[in-house]
Design a protein around this motif. Structure first.
Motif, PDB file in Angstrom:
ATOM      1  N   TYR A 231       0.844  -1.190   0.000  1.00 17.04           N
ATOM      2  CA  TYR A 231       0.000   0.000   0.000  1.00 17.04           C
ATOM      3  C   TYR A 231       0.882   1.243   0.000  1.00 17.04           C
TER       4      TYR A 231
ATOM      5  N   GLN B 221     -10.172   3.106  -1.701  1.00 17.08           N
ATOM      6  CA  GLN B 221      -8.714   3.171  -1.611  1.00 17.08           C
ATOM      7  C   GLN B 221      -8.287   4.349  -0.724  1.00 17.08           C
TER       8      GLN B 221
ATOM      9  N   THR C   4      -9.100   3.603   2.885  1.00 12.42           N
ATOM     10  CA  THR C   4      -8.169   2.619   3.445  1.00 12.42           C
ATOM     11  C   THR C   4      -6.894   3.299   3.915  1.00 12.42           C
TER      12      THR C   4
END
Length: 129
Positions: A64, A91, A94
């Motif tokens: 990530y 995304q 997150t």
């Protein structure tokens, strides 16, 4: 400097980048140009900041990466797509959750008018400019 003050500077610099380049380039081009403009504006910028996932007290480096993190407070996720969708929002959410950040900007540079491509994400809530 508060998250909102930082976000205002980010939006202004994003508008300048979009005005100079227009839509249609790769995300990486917008990322580099925006990071440069933000640095020139005196902000602390981290590109491609790794975000580990902590699971059961184990820190996992699984790839990530935040496109740009500004002043260790505001997440910027850059896109150059036909339209933003729920996956792009997920995304951004997150990264905000993993880093415990309160504000994120999801910016799609592939639009005719950039203000239509910027979404603010505040504590997990999507809002428009």
């Amino acid at each position: 400097m508060t998250e909102n003050q930082i976000a205002t500077k980010i939006v202004n610099e994003a508008l300048a980048v979009h005005k100079a380049l227009g839509p249609g380039l790769l995300e990486s081009a917008y990322q580099e140009c925006l990071a440069y403009k933000l640095s020139e504006a005196g902000l602390y910028v981290q590109k491609e900041k790794p975000m580990p996932l902590v699971f059961e007290n184990v820190k996992l480096e699984i790839g990530y990466r935040i496109d740009i993190l500004v002043e260790n407070k505001v997440v910027i996720e850059i896109k150059s797509v036909e339209a933003l969708n729920d996956v792009h929002l997920a995304q951004t959410l997150t990264y905000m959750k993993l880093g415990d950040y309160k504000l994120g900007l999801l910016i799609n540079f592939n639009v005719a008018l950039l203000k239509n491509g910027i979404k603010r994400v505040i504590n997990g809530e999507l809002s428009h400019l």
